[in-house]
Write a protein that holds these residues in place. Structure first.
Motif, PDB file in Angstrom:
ATOM      1  N   ARG A   1       0.840  -1.198   0.000  1.00 32.26           N
ATOM      2  CA  ARG A   1       0.000   0.000   0.000  1.00 32.26           C
ATOM      3  C   ARG A   1       0.876   1.249   0.000  1.00 32.26           C
ATOM      4  O   ARG A   1       2.072   1.201   0.323  1.00 32.26           O
ATOM      5  N   ILE A   2       0.278   2.382  -0.375  1.00 31.83           N
ATOM      6  CA  ILE A   2       1.017   3.642  -0.410  1.00 31.83           C
ATOM      7  C   ILE A   2       1.455   4.010   0.999  1.00 31.83           C
ATOM      8  O   ILE A   2       0.652   4.016   1.936  1.00 31.83           O
ATOM      9  N   ASP A   3       2.724   4.303   1.159  1.00 30.70           N
ATOM     10  CA  ASP A   3       3.275   4.796   2.412  1.00 30.70           C
ATOM     11  C   ASP A   3       3.280   6.324   2.318  1.00 30.70           C
ATOM     12  O   ASP A   3       4.107   6.913   1.609  1.00 30.70           O
ATOM     13  N   PHE A   4       2.369   6.971   3.028  1.00 30.84           N
ATOM     14  CA  PHE A   4       2.198   8.412   2.848  1.00 30.84           C
ATOM     15  C   PHE A   4       3.346   9.219   3.457  1.00 30.84           C
ATOM     16  O   PHE A   4       3.619  10.328   3.001  1.00 30.84           O
ATOM     17  N   ASP A   5       4.010   8.670   4.451  1.00 31.92           N
ATOM     18  CA  ASP A   5       5.203   9.360   4.955  1.00 31.92           C
ATOM     19  C   ASP A   5       6.293   9.365   3.887  1.00 31.92           C
ATOM     20  O   ASP A   5       6.942  10.391   3.649  1.00 31.92           O
ATOM     21  N   ALA A   6       6.474   8.218   3.230  1.00 24.62           N
ATOM     22  CA  ALA A   6       7.471   8.132   2.162  1.00 24.62           C
ATOM     23  C   ALA A   6       7.073   9.002   0.980  1.00 24.62           C
ATOM     24  O   ALA A   6       7.925   9.651   0.347  1.00 24.62           O
ATOM     25  N   LEU A   7       5.770   9.048   0.691  1.00 26.15           N
ATOM     26  CA  LEU A   7       5.309   9.847  -0.439  1.00 26.15           C
ATOM     27  C   LEU A   7       5.514  11.340  -0.161  1.00 26.15           C
ATOM     28  O   LEU A   7       5.987  12.077  -1.042  1.00 26.15           O
ATOM     29  N   GLU A   8       5.194  11.777   1.038  1.00 30.21           N
ATOM     30  CA  GLU A   8       5.388  13.191   1.376  1.00 30.21           C
ATOM     31  C   GLU A   8       6.873  13.555   1.334  1.00 30.21           C
ATOM     32  O   GLU A   8       7.248  14.633   0.843  1.00 30.21           O
ATOM     33  N   LYS A   9       7.708  12.660   1.824  1.00 25.92           N
ATOM     34  CA  LYS A   9       9.154  12.906   1.758  1.00 25.92           C
ATOM     35  C   LYS A   9       9.614  13.046   0.317  1.00 25.92           C
ATOM     36  O   LYS A   9      10.413  13.933  -0.025  1.00 25.92           O
ATOM     37  N   ALA A  10       9.095  12.175  -0.572  1.00 25.37           N
ATOM     38  CA  ALA A  10       9.468  12.238  -1.989  1.00 25.37           C
ATOM     39  C   ALA A  10       8.959  13.519  -2.632  1.00 25.37           C
ATOM     40  O   ALA A  10       9.658  14.140  -3.449  1.00 25.37           O
ATOM     41  N   PHE A  11       7.735  13.934  -2.285  1.00 25.82           N
ATOM     42  CA  PHE A  11       7.206  15.190  -2.815  1.00 25.82           C
ATOM     43  C   PHE A  11       8.111  16.361  -2.407  1.00 25.82           C
ATOM     44  O   PHE A  11       8.434  17.232  -3.221  1.00 25.82           O
ATOM     45  N   GLY A  12       8.489  16.380  -1.132  1.00 28.78           N
ATOM     46  CA  GLY A  12       9.346  17.453  -0.664  1.00 28.78           C
ATOM     47  C   GLY A  12      10.702  17.447  -1.350  1.00 28.78           C
ATOM     48  O   GLY A  12      11.223  18.504  -1.741  1.00 28.78           O
ATOM     49  N   GLN A  13      11.272  16.257  -1.526  1.00 27.94           N
ATOM     50  CA  GLN A  13      12.565  16.150  -2.213  1.00 27.94           C
ATOM     51  C   GLN A  13      12.445  16.623  -3.654  1.00 27.94           C
ATOM     52  O   GLN A  13      13.311  17.351  -4.166  1.00 27.94           O
ATOM     53  N   ALA A  14      11.357  16.212  -4.335  1.00 28.36           N
ATOM     54  CA  ALA A  14      11.183  16.588  -5.734  1.00 28.36           C
ATOM     55  C   ALA A  14      11.001  18.095  -5.895  1.00 28.36           C
ATOM     56  O   ALA A  14      11.447  18.685  -6.890  1.00 28.36           O
ATOM     57  N   ARG A  15      10.371  18.734  -4.911  1.00 31.74           N
ATOM     58  CA  ARG A  15      10.141  20.179  -4.995  1.00 31.74           C
ATOM     59  C   ARG A  15      11.454  20.971  -4.939  1.00 31.74           C
ATOM     60  O   ARG A  15      11.519  22.089  -5.434  1.00 31.74           O
ATOM     61  N   THR A  16      12.495  20.401  -4.342  1.00 24.32           N
ATOM     62  CA  THR A  16      13.759  21.137  -4.225  1.00 24.32           C
ATOM     63  C   THR A  16      14.432  21.333  -5.579  1.00 24.32           C
ATOM     64  O   THR A  16      15.390  22.112  -5.685  1.00 24.32           O
ATOM     65  N   SER A  17      13.950  20.668  -6.604  1.00 23.85           N
ATOM     66  CA  SER A  17      14.541  20.822  -7.936  1.00 23.85           C
ATOM     67  C   SER A  17      14.254  22.190  -8.536  1.00 23.85           C
ATOM     68  O   SER A  17      14.922  22.612  -9.491  1.00 23.85           O
ATOM     69  N   GLY A  18      13.233  22.875  -8.003  1.00 24.75           N
ATOM     70  CA  GLY A  18      12.828  24.151  -8.578  1.00 24.75           C
ATOM     71  C   GLY A  18      11.894  24.005  -9.759  1.00 24.75           C
ATOM     72  O   GLY A  18      11.430  25.008 -10.315  1.00 24.75           O
ATOM     73  N   ARG A  19      11.600  22.779 -10.143  1.00 21.41           N
ATOM     74  CA  ARG A  19      10.663  22.513 -11.233  1.00 21.41           C
ATOM     75  C   ARG A  19       9.456  21.770 -10.681  1.00 21.41           C
ATOM     76  O   ARG A  19       9.573  21.017  -9.717  1.00 21.41           O
ATOM     77  N   ARG A  20       8.307  21.955 -11.322  1.00 19.43           N
ATOM     78  CA  ARG A  20       7.092  21.341 -10.789  1.00 19.43           C
ATOM     79  C   ARG A  20       7.107  19.840 -11.038  1.00 19.43           C
ATOM     80  O   ARG A  20       7.110  19.392 -12.182  1.00 19.43           O
ATOM     81  N   PRO A  21       7.090  19.031  -9.971  1.00 23.53           N
ATOM     82  CA  PRO A  21       7.160  17.585 -10.159  1.00 23.53           C
ATOM     83  C   PRO A  21       5.818  16.989 -10.589  1.00 23.53           C
ATOM     84  O   PRO A  21       4.758  17.620 -10.476  1.00 23.53           O
ATOM     85  N   VAL A  22       5.905  15.761 -11.063  1.00 20.04           N
ATOM     86  CA  VAL A  22       4.719  14.978 -11.415  1.00 20.04           C
ATOM     87  C   VAL A  22       4.786  13.658 -10.647  1.00 20.04           C
ATOM     88  O   VAL A  22       5.852  13.047 -10.540  1.00 20.04           O
ATOM     89  N   TYR A  23       3.664  13.253 -10.112  1.00 18.04           N
ATOM     90  CA  TYR A  23       3.539  11.952  -9.445  1.00 18.04           C
ATOM     91  C   TYR A  23       2.878  10.998 -10.423  1.00 18.04           C
ATOM     92  O   TYR A  23       1.737  11.212 -10.838  1.00 18.04           O
ATOM     93  N   LEU A  24       3.602   9.961 -10.828  1.00 27.72           N
ATOM     94  CA  LEU A  24       3.071   8.953 -11.743  1.00 27.72           C
ATOM     95  C   LEU A  24       2.504   7.818 -10.907  1.00 27.72           C
ATOM     96  O   LEU A  24       3.230   6.969 -10.384  1.00 27.72           O
TER      97      LEU A  24
END
Length: 394
Positions: free
Chosen positions: A154-177
């Motif tokens: 199942r989706i681990d929402f703590d891991a997902l939020e961490k990944a969202f935060g990491q992806a945001r540091t790129s300065g580009r808008r991320p996409v969740y596939l």
């Protein structure tokens, strides 16, 4: 009839998985049957050992007889999918005017990524996941950010939020596939989980693209929920197709579906993308969705039976191997780590047992020590495959 209880195994006559002999199947020239020698049982790539549903075969023959083999046009595919969604999933929100035909789901995903994110923007995935996610994203020049699945796939929402935060540091808008139902685990995400995905994505400014290709292939007792049907998912995009459920991978066609807030994004899809799908493919997919419900129900019953059969066979012949029957897809995710093979399990089963499975390694983090088995075959083939696998690790 487009929905029915599936409490008992399909009879051999009704079950599409019991209609073709191994000899007939070996006459096929597709990837599944031409990659390995004839002494190998191929239970790997996502092709099913079934004949075409009669309405689909009839539609193809009629098109060929008429010479109707030109360029695709019209909204028949979208209309048939909208009607199917209303019948099967009780979802009336699939608006035909917010759809576009694309060559297939993966190429459609690539086009959606181009529409809603900048070049080099990160793409978040829940690993282990379908290997082409990594391949297509990499070929597009995008970095992958992994959010590993949690317990029971199942989706681990703590891991997902961490990944969202990491992806945001790129300065580009991320996409969740989002893979829904999930491949390879067969997890069916709940309405509550999907609503939480939508809320988290909005909070972090992440756009969601959902691969929902396995949506019709849900086991008895499970319910598929379209991502775009949950609160907060209005700016999402979905890719859907009849290809997996009716074994139409060689007849290329898929649909991109936009939520209300993503309609303008989809409207920017280049017109030439619509030239990629096969016109005959669209005819076949449309017929499947419109008239293939009885065939699909028989298939689903057969798959339910095969899941139970596989669980029993593994308990008898490979009791150390861990397997949890999936809620969807025709795939089985096998945890072979307790076998202590000291090698990739799929390689062992192929070399010693002459059974071809997918190695878990290309599925990303969490895949090592696993193998993916395609159980969309006859009970006889499935039984022989497990017996060979057991002999391979003796």
């Amino acid at each position: 009839m487009d929905s029915s209880p599936r409490d008992t195994p399909a009879s051999d006559q009704a079950n599409p998985l019991c209609r073709l002999s191994l000899e007939q199947l070996r006459r096929r020239t597709s990837m599944k049957w031409r990659t390995y020698p004839d002494d190998v049982l191929p239970l790997w790539v996502a092709e099913m050992d079934v004949p075409l549903a009669e309405p689909v075969a009839r539609a193809i023959v009629d098109a060929v007889t008429l010479g109707d083999t030109g360029y695709p046009a019209g909204t028949a595919y979208a209309e048939s999918l909208a009607a199917f969604a209303a019948r099967r999933w009780h979802w009336d929100g699939l608006a035909v005017e917010r759809t576009a035909i694309v060559p297939d789901v993966m190429l459609g995903i690539v086009e959606m990524l181009k529409l809603i994110s900048e070049p080099a923007a990160p793409v978040i995935v829940n690993c282990p996941v379908y290997p082409p996610f990594y391949q297509f994203i990499g070929n597009l020049g995008r970095p992958v950010v992994e959010a590993p699945l949690g317990q029971h796939g199942r989706i681990d929402f703590d891991a997902l939020e961490k990944a969202f935060g990491q992806a945001r540091t790129s300065g580009r808008r991320p996409v969740y596939l989002l893979c829904s139902p999930h491949n390879p685990t067969g997890t069916v995400h709940t309405a509550h989980e999907l609503a939480d995905v939508a809320a988290l994505a909005r909070a972090y400014g992440v756009r969601v693209v959902a691969d929902e290709i396995h949506a019709p292939l849900v086991a008895a007792g499970a319910t598929f929920v379209p991502y775009l049907s949950v609160p907060g998912a209005g700016n999402g995009l979905s890719l859907m197709s009849a290809s997996k459920a009716w074994n139409l991978a060689g007849l290329k066609a898929a649909l991109a579906v936009a939520g209300p807030d993503a309609a303008d994004d989809l409207a920017r899809l280049p017109e030439e993308v619509s030239h990629g799908p096969s016109h005959v493919g669209i005819i076949a997919h449309t017929a499947a969705l419109r008239e293939g419900g009885d065939w699909l129900d028989a298939l689903l019953t057969g798959l339910d039976h095969n899941r139970r059969l596989l669980a029993g066979l593994l308990a008898e012949h490979l009791p150390a191997l861990r397997y949890e029957p999936a809620q969807a897809t025709f795939l089985a995710w096998l945890d072979c780590r307790p076998l202590n093979l000291h090698a990739d399990p799929a390689t062992v089963f192929l070399d010693r047992g002459r059974v071809a499975l997918n190695s878990g390694r290309p599925f990303g983090t969490g895949g090592t020590g696993f193998a993916r088995l395609n159980l969309a075959t006859s009970p006889d083939v499935l039984t022989e495959a497990v017996r060979r696998m057991a002999r391979a690790v003796e």
